[in-house]
Design a protein around this motif. Structure first.
Motif, PDB file in Angstrom:
ATOM      1  N   LYS A 125      15.727  16.839  56.069  1.00  0.00           N
ATOM      2  CA  LYS A 125      14.321  16.445  56.003  1.00  0.00           C
ATOM      3  C   LYS A 125      14.098  15.241  56.903  1.00  0.00           C
ATOM      4  CE  LYS A 125      10.603  15.667  52.674  1.00  0.00           C
ATOM      5  NZ  LYS A 125       9.818  16.806  53.186  1.00  0.00           N
TER       6      LYS A 125
ATOM      7  N   ASN B 297      16.749  25.560  54.083  1.00  0.00           N
ATOM      8  CA  ASN B 297      16.187  24.357  54.701  1.00  0.00           C
ATOM      9  C   ASN B 297      15.133  24.681  55.759  1.00  0.00           C
ATOM     10  OD1 ASN B 297      17.934  25.392  56.653  1.00  0.00           O
ATOM     11  ND2 ASN B 297      18.532  23.371  57.399  1.00  0.00           N
TER      12      ASN B 297
ATOM     13  N   ASN C 177      12.062  22.452  56.443  1.00  0.00           N
ATOM     14  CA  ASN C 177      12.227  21.139  57.070  1.00  0.00           C
ATOM     15  C   ASN C 177      11.770  21.101  58.523  1.00  0.00           C
ATOM     16  OD1 ASN C 177      13.271  19.980  54.760  1.00  0.00           O
ATOM     17  ND2 ASN C 177      15.401  20.368  55.305  1.00  0.00           N
TER      18      ASN C 177
END
Length: 462
Positions: free
Chosen positions: A292, A310, A313
């Motif tokens: 992030k 992810n 992100n």
């Protein structure tokens, strides 16, 4: 050239599909628009061929170019330049063909306008003359020497835009021997392939044309390596000729089947071999997951791994290439360093990417609500003040303040600025297309249907 030889047609299809630059576009770098446009290049050139030599199937040119335009405007521009150059040369060589070629090309122009009207209309009404900074075309970037192109191609690499693969290099070297007794079309295809390949390197003096009329015409190409698509098309036409001649030279049926099978297996092995470096890089980078982002306007790392866990992100970062393409020119403090999004070089760009709302010269980072064709900022003020939100103002931008349509001004950074009220200000921004766009959609749809019906009836009458 291919329609009378099914074996060659199949081989060409495979060669063209696994061409090194094609894999680079679609798998290594995910350049989706150009990757899709690549699919329709053969249809375009087949249509151009029919336009030049006879009146039949002239419409394939219009269909092919329209599908390229749907996919990638720059590729459509390059093919347009190619069609103009080839047509002029053909009419100079064969003066008797001038009338036929002009008629066929004129019909295609009309067909293209009808099929692509919903793309062309907003381009004309909302882009041209709107003060938008297109990617820099005055300097031709990522030029490599022919030695670099040769070495990368021999490695059959796909993680670089300079590679055309070992098959293209092999064809460039030996192709002249195999086309010497072939039809003139085969010689032209080989010659074009070699010429275009040379044009992707520093052998062609691209930078001599900077700040000239020719440079402005060719500048939209931006990167000469984009010509690899066209070099690959023509060289794979020649390489398919080489392989088909080899296959047809064998009279024994079983031996021929065995040879064809061996060639297919070899081509597939070559395809996976070209991806080996990419697979190894991904495997070795597994621990480098994209995290992030906490620093606004930070560019996404090139080597980071993205998975389902992810994926979200990526929206915290600026993308590696093209993040600020087609911003209004006024949004840049330094146009010459347009790719630098740092606060030191381009503070206005940096403030937009950082979601900074400006109220009375004071900046405040605000997270917007985002949906399809919709972005909303909630801004609270203690008095009536001008509110500059980080949303670019283009033609036909529509602004709603607290549920009411309002007029707005364009700030010094090219963004929407409104006269805010005391208290809460719910500022929503959308794009309102021209009514002509919907007319274009209808015209395009009707043209496609009419073309399909016409083709069906013409086949039944044959």
């Amino acid at each position: 050239m291919l329609e009378k030889d099914r074996v060659r047609a199949i081989i060409f299809g495979i060669l063209y599909t696994i061409f090194s630059y094609h894999i680079h576009l679609g798998i290594a770098h995910l350049v989706v628009g150009e990757f899709l446009a690549y699919t329709f290049i053969p249809l375009f050139f087949i249509g151009l061929y029919y336009c030049l030599v006879d009146r039949k199937k002239w419409y394939l040119l219009g269909i092919g170019w329209t599908l390229i335009l749907y996919s990638h405007i720059v590729s459509a521009y390059i093919t347009l330049l190619g069609a103009i150059a080839i047509s002029i040369i053909y009419m100079i060589i064969d003066a008797k063909s001038i009338k036929r070629v002009i008629i066929n090309l004129s019909k295609n122009i009309i067909l293209i306008i009808l099929l692509s009207s919903f793309v062309l209309i907003p381009f004309v009404t909302d882009f041209i003359g709107a003060g938008i900074k297109a990617p820099n075309g005055t300097i031709f970037g990522y030029l490599g020497s022919f030695q670099e192109i040769f070495l990368e191609s021999v490695k059959n690499a796909t993680d670089t835009n300079r590679s055309v693969g070992v098959f293209a290099i092999f064809t460039t070297i030996v192709g002249c021997y195999f086309v010497r007794k072939s039809r003139v079309e085969e010689k032209i295809a080989y010659g074009l392939g070699v010429f275009i390949l040379l044009c992707t390197s520093t052998i062609f003096p691209w930078r001599l044309f900077n700040n000239t009329i020719i440079g402005r015409v060719l500048g939209a190409i931006q990167f000469p390596y984009r010509l690899n698509t066209y070099a690959g098309f023509f060289l794979m036409v020649t390489f398919s000729l080489i392989l088909s001649k080899f296959i047809h030279s064998i009279s024994n049926r079983n031996a021929k089947v065995l040879l064809i099978s061996g060639i297919m297996i070899f081509l597939m092995a070559s395809y996976y071999g070209s991806l080996t470096d990419l697979f190894v890089k991904i495997h070795e980078s597994q621990g480098n997951l994209l995290g992030k982002n906490t620093k606004l306007a930070k560019t996404i790392p090139n080597e980071a791994i993205i998975k389902n866990s992810n994926y979200h992100n990526i929206f915290d970062y600026s993308i590696l290439y093209g993040e600020i393409d087609y911003y209004p020119s006024v949004s840049f403090n330094n146009l010459q360093e347009g790719n630098d999004i740092t606060a030191e070089v381009n503070p206005k760009i940096n403030s937009i990417l950082s979601h900074k709302v400006i109220i009375n010269s004071k900046e405040k980072v605000t997270t917007p609500e985002i949906a399809s064709n919709y972005i909303k900022y909630n801004v609270k003020t203690n008095k009536k003040e001008k509110i500059d939100i980080p949303v670019l103002a283009y033609k036909r931008t529509k602004v709603i303040l607290n549920g009411k349509d309002i007029d707005y001004t364009i700030s010094s950074r090219g963004t929407v600025m409104v006269d805010g009220n005391k208290g809460n200000n719910r500022i929503s921004v959308t794009y309102q297309p021209s009514k002509l766009l919907y007319v274009g959609i209808i015209v395009s749809f009707i043209t496609w249907i009419g073309l399909l019906i016409g083709l069906i009836f013409s086949k039944r009458m044959c």
